[in-house]
Design an enzyme around this catalytic site. Structure first.
Site, mmCIF file in Angstrom:
data_model
loop_
_atom_site.group_PDB
_atom_site.id
_atom_site.type_symbol
_atom_site.label_atom_id
_atom_site.label_comp_id
_atom_site.label_asym_id
_atom_site.label_seq_id
_atom_site.Cartn_x
_atom_site.Cartn_y
_atom_site.Cartn_z
ATOM 1 N NE ARG A 122 -135.974 4.316 21.451
ATOM 2 C CZ ARG A 122 -135.139 3.458 20.861
ATOM 3 N NH1 ARG A 122 -134.474 3.787 19.772
ATOM 4 N NH2 ARG A 122 -134.965 2.250 21.375
ATOM 5 C CB SER A 167 -133.869 -2.617 28.915
ATOM 6 O OG SER A 167 -132.875 -1.885 28.253
ATOM 7 C CG ASP A 315 -134.928 -5.277 18.309
ATOM 8 O OD1 ASP A 315 -135.704 -4.590 19.014
ATOM 9 O OD2 ASP A 315 -133.698 -5.287 18.472
HETATM 10 O O1 SPQ Z 1 -130.552 0.979 19.336
HETATM 11 P P1 SPQ Z 1 -132.039 0.946 19.272
HETATM 12 O O2 SPQ Z 1 -132.563 2.086 18.469
HETATM 13 O O3 SPQ Z 1 -132.695 0.852 20.619
HETATM 14 O O4 SPQ Z 1 -132.388 -0.399 18.459
HETATM 15 C C1 SPQ Z 1 -133.336 -1.473 18.576
HETATM 16 C C2 SPQ Z 1 -133.640 -1.933 17.094
HETATM 17 O O5 SPQ Z 1 -134.758 -2.270 16.735
HETATM 18 O O6 SPQ Z 1 -132.664 -1.981 16.344
HETATM 19 C C3 SPQ Z 1 -134.629 -1.110 19.305
HETATM 20 F F1 SPQ Z 1 -135.274 -0.171 18.789
HETATM 21 O O7 SPQ Z 1 -132.739 -2.616 19.179
HETATM 22 C C4 SPQ Z 1 -132.366 -2.692 20.575
HETATM 23 C C5 SPQ Z 1 -133.191 -3.778 21.248
HETATM 24 O O8 SPQ Z 1 -134.562 -3.554 21.125
HETATM 25 C C6 SPQ Z 1 -130.898 -3.022 20.649
HETATM 26 C C7 SPQ Z 1 -130.473 -3.533 21.981
HETATM 27 C C8 SPQ Z 1 -129.030 -3.628 22.304
HETATM 28 O O9 SPQ Z 1 -128.186 -3.626 21.390
HETATM 29 O O10 SPQ Z 1 -128.721 -3.739 23.512
HETATM 30 C C9 SPQ Z 1 -131.381 -3.992 22.907
HETATM 31 C C10 SPQ Z 1 -132.840 -3.907 22.728
HETATM 32 O O11 SPQ Z 1 -133.332 -2.754 23.392
HETATM 33 P P2 SPQ Z 1 -133.698 -2.767 24.978
HETATM 34 O O12 SPQ Z 1 -134.359 -1.434 25.208
HETATM 35 O O13 SPQ Z 1 -134.655 -3.901 25.127
HETATM 36 O O14 SPQ Z 1 -132.488 -2.932 25.735
#
Ligand code: SPQ
Length: 431
Positions: A122, A167, A315
């Site tokens: 990633r 993000s 998600d």
């Molecule tokens: O922690 P991880 O693996 O990135 O988890 C995910 C999930 O589906 O549980 C994404 F794969 O959630 C992220 C979410 O997509 C959790 C998150 C956060 O806690 O800040 C933010 C989102 O990701 P991003 O890349 O958009 O900031």
């Protein structure tokens, strides 16, 4: 491991209290570790990802106690964090990776981070680029694009950062570094993403200013320990919201679910598609709005999901695609290219999986097009090691004709260890 799943015999009924919010649980451990004094967290998600955040801060010298009821963190402030003796393993957790990099960037020692195969593929340059601009020394595979990554932090300067990706992890990583830097750090978002970091900073006595898409934080603030109650995770709840919306005559209530506006896109989409939803708002906990959500089955129609709503349900999009297979007409999902950078490429995984179940679905560069309503049939399907794909398959099995063989279901423990027990509570098919 393979799990055999069968079509539900009747409708779904009952109440479920989903486990604690994953994003909030991670942040509670991080802020408790940076703060001075005791932090008590109740409702903590004991999924594998959040355990990696606990392990990581223990490796940095923080004393953390765990029991059935709560997590207690004995914070000694930022100066209490120490150089770890060995590389820190982040498992599958993107949130732990991007947020801890923000912290390590501000600490005057060396640390190596590594993860499992999925996390190692990633993109990390989205966070290493701004942290380097702030003065952190970061190296890693492909010049810091991927884990393993090594950081030697300290002496950070503030930046004005316009995030090129939508993000919350990048925003949060830069804000955490900003907290440890000199001067005022500013992050401008290209779309509003989940704001749990901003809320929790305030709960720990920090000051952060939020003006729509512009967040600024003064550096060198000290935080004090706090009691955090974690609300139920709306991303976990969404699997049951969709289940109740697609299994005829169902009526299911999800209790004490977080209703933070930056996360409730799934409710807007369900309503737009015709699902019957009631929300009973309750008193907020831990600075976050909560409530009970009841969904009853109703005929669904296709819709377009695009633009600013995407970060509010990113998600949930795998299970929304399943929902769309049961709606009359076309559903288009666009502006969701970020799905390609999750635990797996979620556009490819969802399209492949739902196609094997007989759905009319195709992938686009930044989303999916689904034509419904289609009867699904059982098939062998793999989770791709992605918890959200695994749970989507389990919900699809409730309506699929014939058995579904789900391979690699263990990854569901990443965010929802009690998922199959909770599913059994409202259905009669699972043994
Ligand atoms: O922690 P991880 O693996 O990135 O988890 C995910 C999930 O589906 O549980 C994404 F794969 O959630 C992220 C979410 O997509 C959790 C998150 C956060 O806690 O800040 C933010 C989102 O990701 P991003 O890349 O958009 O900031």
């Amino acid at each position: 491991m393979t799990k055999t799943l069968k079509k539900v015999e009747s409708s779904l009924h009952g109440k479920i209290s989903v486990p604690g919010d994953k994003s909030i649980s991670h942040r509670a451990v991080i802020f408790g570790s940076l703060a001075e004094g005791k932090t008590e967290i109740t409702g903590f998600l004991d999924g594998e990802d959040c355990m990696r955040t606990i392990d990581a801060f223990e490796a940095l010298g923080v004393k953390i106690e765990k029991d059935e009821q709560s997590i207690i963190i004995h914070g000694n402030g930022v100066s209490g964090l120490k150089e770890p003796e060995r590389p820190i393993y982040l498992g599958n957790s993107g949130t732990t990776a991007r947020l801890i990099m923000g912290v390590l960037a501000g600490l005057p020692f060396h640390c190596v981070l590594h993860g499992d195969e999925s996390l190692s593929n990633r993109p990390m340059d989205r966070i290493t680029v701004p942290l380097r601009k702030m003065g952190a020394n970061i190296d890693g595979r492909e010049e810091g694009k991927y884990l393993p990554i090594s950081i030697r932090g300290g002496n950070l300067r503030n930046i004005q950062f316009q995030s090129p990706v939508k993000s919350a992890q990048v925003k949060s990583g830069v804000l955490l570094a900003g907290l440890l830097a000199d001067g005022k750090t500013e992050v401008k978002e290209s779309a509003i993403t989940r704001d749990h970091t901003e809320r929790m900073l305030q709960a720990f006595g920090g000051m952060v200013s939020v003006e729509e898409d512009r967040i600024s934080i003064d550096g060198k603030q000290s935080l004090r320990g706090a009691n955090v109650q974690v609300p139920g995770d709306i991303s976990s709840a969404s699997f049951f919201l969709v289940a109740a919306a697609i299994v005829e005559k169902s009526h299911v209530t999800l209790e004490n679910v977080g209703l933070n506006q930056t996360r409730t896109g799934i409710l807007d989409v369900l309503k737009k598609m015709g699902a019957s939803i009631q929300v009973k708002v309750k008193d907020p906990i831990g600075g976050e709005p909560i409530g009970d959500i009841t969904v009853s089955y109703a005929p669904l129609k296709g819709t377009v999901i695009e633009g600013d709503i995407i970060p509010r349900l990113i998600d949930e999009l795998p299970v929304v695609a399943l929902l769309a297979t049961q709606a009359e007409g076309e559903t288009i999902i666009r502006d969701a290219e970020e799905l390609r950078y999750k635990e797996t490429d979620r556009i490819a995984a969802v399209v492949e999986t739902l196609k094997t179940f007989g759905a009319d679905i195709s992938g686009t560069e930044d989303g999916m097009i689904i034509n419904g309503k289609t009867e699904l049939s059982g098939a062998k399907a793999d989770s791709y090691g992605d918890h959200r794909i695994g749970m989507m398959i389990a919900i699809a099995s409730l309506i699929a004709k014939g058995e579904v063989q789900l391979t690699n279901p263990e990854c569901i423990n990443i965010s929802y260890p009690e998922f199959f027990d909770d599913l059994a509570k409202i259905s009669s098919t699972l043994s």
